[in-house]
Design a protein around this motif. Sequence first.
Motif, PDB file in Angstrom:
ATOM      1  N   GLU A  48       2.516   7.570   2.824  1.00 28.70           N
ATOM      2  CA  GLU A  48       1.159   7.024   2.722  1.00 28.70           C
ATOM      3  C   GLU A  48       1.023   5.783   3.608  1.00 28.70           C
ATOM      4  O   GLU A  48       0.017   5.617   4.305  1.00 28.70           O
ATOM      5  CB  GLU A  48       0.846   6.678   1.259  1.00 28.70           C
ATOM      6  N   ASN A  49       2.036   4.923   3.586  1.00 27.17           N
ATOM      7  CA  ASN A  49       2.015   3.733   4.442  1.00 27.17           C
ATOM      8  C   ASN A  49       2.098   4.123   5.915  1.00 27.17           C
ATOM      9  O   ASN A  49       1.494   3.485   6.785  1.00 27.17           O
ATOM     10  CB  ASN A  49       3.163   2.797   4.080  1.00 27.17           C
ATOM     11  N   VAL A  80       9.081   2.713  11.884  1.00 21.25           N
ATOM     12  CA  VAL A  80       9.486   3.500  10.711  1.00 21.25           C
ATOM     13  C   VAL A  80      10.411   2.689   9.817  1.00 21.25           C
ATOM     14  O   VAL A  80      10.258   2.670   8.589  1.00 21.25           O
ATOM     15  CB  VAL A  80      10.169   4.819  11.159  1.00 21.25           C
ATOM     16  N   LEU A  81      11.359   1.993  10.432  1.00 21.81           N
ATOM     17  CA  LEU A  81      12.290   1.180   9.637  1.00 21.81           C
ATOM     18  C   LEU A  81      11.573   0.041   8.924  1.00 21.81           C
ATOM     19  O   LEU A  81      11.913  -0.305   7.789  1.00 21.81           O
ATOM     20  CB  LEU A  81      13.394   0.629  10.537  1.00 21.81           C
ATOM     21  N   MET A  82      10.582  -0.542   9.578  1.00 13.78           N
ATOM     22  CA  MET A  82       9.819  -1.601   8.923  1.00 13.78           C
ATOM     23  C   MET A  82       9.067  -1.057   7.717  1.00 13.78           C
ATOM     24  O   MET A  82       8.964  -1.696   6.677  1.00 13.78           O
ATOM     25  CB  MET A  82       8.829  -2.232   9.912  1.00 13.78           C
ATOM     26  N   LEU A  83       8.540   0.169   7.850  1.00 15.01           N
ATOM     27  CA  LEU A  83       7.804   0.782   6.747  1.00 15.01           C
ATOM     28  C   LEU A  83       8.685   0.955   5.521  1.00 15.01           C
ATOM     29  O   LEU A  83       8.314   0.578   4.409  1.00 15.01           O
ATOM     30  CB  LEU A  83       7.262   2.157   7.175  1.00 15.01           C
ATOM     31  N   VAL A  84       9.869   1.512   5.692  1.00 19.99           N
ATOM     32  CA  VAL A  84      10.732   1.766   4.529  1.00 19.99           C
ATOM     33  C   VAL A  84      11.422   0.501   4.061  1.00 19.99           C
ATOM     34  O   VAL A  84      11.907   0.433   2.937  1.00 19.99           O
ATOM     35  CB  VAL A  84      11.782   2.860   4.832  1.00 19.99           C
ATOM     36  N   LYS A 125       9.946   7.763  -3.163  1.00 17.59           N
ATOM     37  CA  LYS A 125       9.922   6.753  -2.109  1.00 17.59           C
ATOM     38  C   LYS A 125       9.398   7.333  -0.795  1.00 17.59           C
ATOM     39  O   LYS A 125       8.704   6.657  -0.026  1.00 17.59           O
ATOM     40  CB  LYS A 125      11.322   6.164  -1.908  1.00 17.59           C
ATOM     41  N   LEU A 126       9.734   8.608  -0.539  1.00 19.86           N
ATOM     42  CA  LEU A 126       9.259   9.258   0.675  1.00 19.86           C
ATOM     43  C   LEU A 126       7.737   9.391   0.651  1.00 19.86           C
ATOM     44  O   LEU A 126       7.061   9.139   1.654  1.00 19.86           O
ATOM     45  CB  LEU A 126       9.909  10.629   0.840  1.00 19.86           C
ATOM     46  N   ASN A 127       7.199   9.781  -0.498  1.00 21.90           N
ATOM     47  CA  ASN A 127       5.745   9.915  -0.630  1.00 21.90           C
ATOM     48  C   ASN A 127       5.057   8.571  -0.390  1.00 21.90           C
ATOM     49  O   ASN A 127       4.029   8.494   0.283  1.00 21.90           O
ATOM     50  CB  ASN A 127       5.377  10.441  -2.022  1.00 21.90           C
ATOM     51  N   GLU A 128       5.659   7.503  -0.946  1.00 26.02           N
ATOM     52  CA  GLU A 128       5.098   6.165  -0.773  1.00 26.02           C
ATOM     53  C   GLU A 128       5.170   5.745   0.696  1.00 26.02           C
ATOM     54  O   GLU A 128       4.201   5.200   1.248  1.00 26.02           O
ATOM     55  CB  GLU A 128       5.856   5.174  -1.654  1.00 26.02           C
ATOM     56  N   ALA A 129       6.300   6.015   1.329  1.00 30.65           N
ATOM     57  CA  ALA A 129       6.467   5.664   2.738  1.00 30.65           C
ATOM     58  C   ALA A 129       5.505   6.451   3.611  1.00 30.65           C
ATOM     59  O   ALA A 129       4.974   5.934   4.602  1.00 30.65           O
ATOM     60  CB  ALA A 129       7.911   5.918   3.178  1.00 30.65           C
TER      61      ALA A 129
END
Length: 498
Positions: A357-358, A374-378, A351-355
């Motif tokens: 990249e975004n 940051v909160l919107m991203l995750v 999930k960290l890797n995905e976050a």
Amino acid sequence: MSDRLFIFDTTLRDGEQVPGCQLNTVEKIQVAKALEELGVDVIEAGFPISSPGDFKSVVEISKAVTWPTICALTRAVPKDIDVAAQALQYAKHKRIHTGIGTSEYHIRYKFNSTQEEIIERAIACVKYAKKYVEDVEFYAEDAGRTDNVYLAKVIEAVIQAGATVVNIPDTTGYCLPEEYGSKIRYLMENVKGIQNAIISTHCHNDLGMATANTISGVLNGARQVEVTINGIGERAGNTALEEIAMILRSHKEIGITTNINTQKIHSCSRMVSSLMNMPVQPNKAIVGRNAFAHSSGIHQDGVLKNRESYEIIDPKDVGIDDNAIVLTARSGRAALKHRLHVLGVELSQEKLNEAYENFLKLADKKKDINDDDVLMLVGKDRTAMHRIKLEYLQVTSGVGVQSVASVCLNIAGEKFEAAASGNGPVDAAIKAVKKIISRNMTIQEFLIQAIDKGSDDMGKVHMQVEHEGNSFYGFSANTDIIAASVEAFIDAINKFVK
């Protein structure tokens, strides 16, 4: 008198009654575990008889949480109490919170009853709850506008019936601090057997005095306070947990302590704000983004020379790292992981890797990345389970040109396309979605909110959609406000299209 104050958190019951702030069971468990880490003594998990969802949430929270007492709300109705007891069956420490209105407004107009009958019902509900649990809390609804002499009779009667906690709510937020404190003092001095129960405060903020009234109640003998994270709640909200905790920490001369780990306050505040889609006002005490910000040159100079010149609270005491790592497009995964940890978010490596990249894509669009970004991203992965997803959106718009939007939706794996024109790009895009989702839907509320400042900033959209007489709430965040509007509309649709 004890110098220990019990913190009764009702974020998941009173706080969740705010329109648009409803949580699912998984989200409620997440909040309950955060409250446990924060150190609250009692978690009011819900009103079990009100809905199957509330019942299930109380059951699952009871299983998930270990040391805090789990409390379920009821009316003074046997069936309510039966259902609450059933919902609490797995709780390690359980409490039933039952009661009835005691003011003339409630007795005469709500119940069409008499003072004597209300006392009888109060005694009966406490005795009935006592059959199931030892820990019974009684609430005298609208106690703030109840005559003190009559209120004392009610409280004395329910303590004799077995109530272990007596809740004195200022239900309408009407009382002045001196008035509310005097009410608590009157009960302390005039109720026989008051030493056998804990007096609790439950103050609303209709006139902006919830925190002041609560502290006045504590100074006059109350030893439990009913509060919510960020002060959320019906109408103008409830007393804010973080304010009470930090008032008592700052004013050590009061001599009253809580079990709250104040360094968890900021992360817990952010979690509740994010999950409930309810932004914290920037100037909110303790947890607002401006709570420790200084823009005045005189203030900045004073703080640089000595922080205590203008700050009575060390930001670190509430979990804010005032030497925060600034996130840019050149930041690595470690920096993002650290910031998420500070905000109370832990992600798996995948999930960290995905976050990340975004995050890099967003960082290329924005000059700086703030906590809300940051909160919107995750938080965006909350849409992963949606049946309807936005595949693509293309909009043509301009001065003197009619706006046209082309939309492709992925519905359960199958793609559908539509185009529409409208009065502006958002209207055109919404009409295109409606062509695909052929339901009778009306947008009742549409709120666009910039998280910070600047044309490159991420915008948040809150939308209320009416369908078949019911309201459904959608939310999204995106640097493209048209995309955020369509995503929020789709988020609402997902809640009634199965």
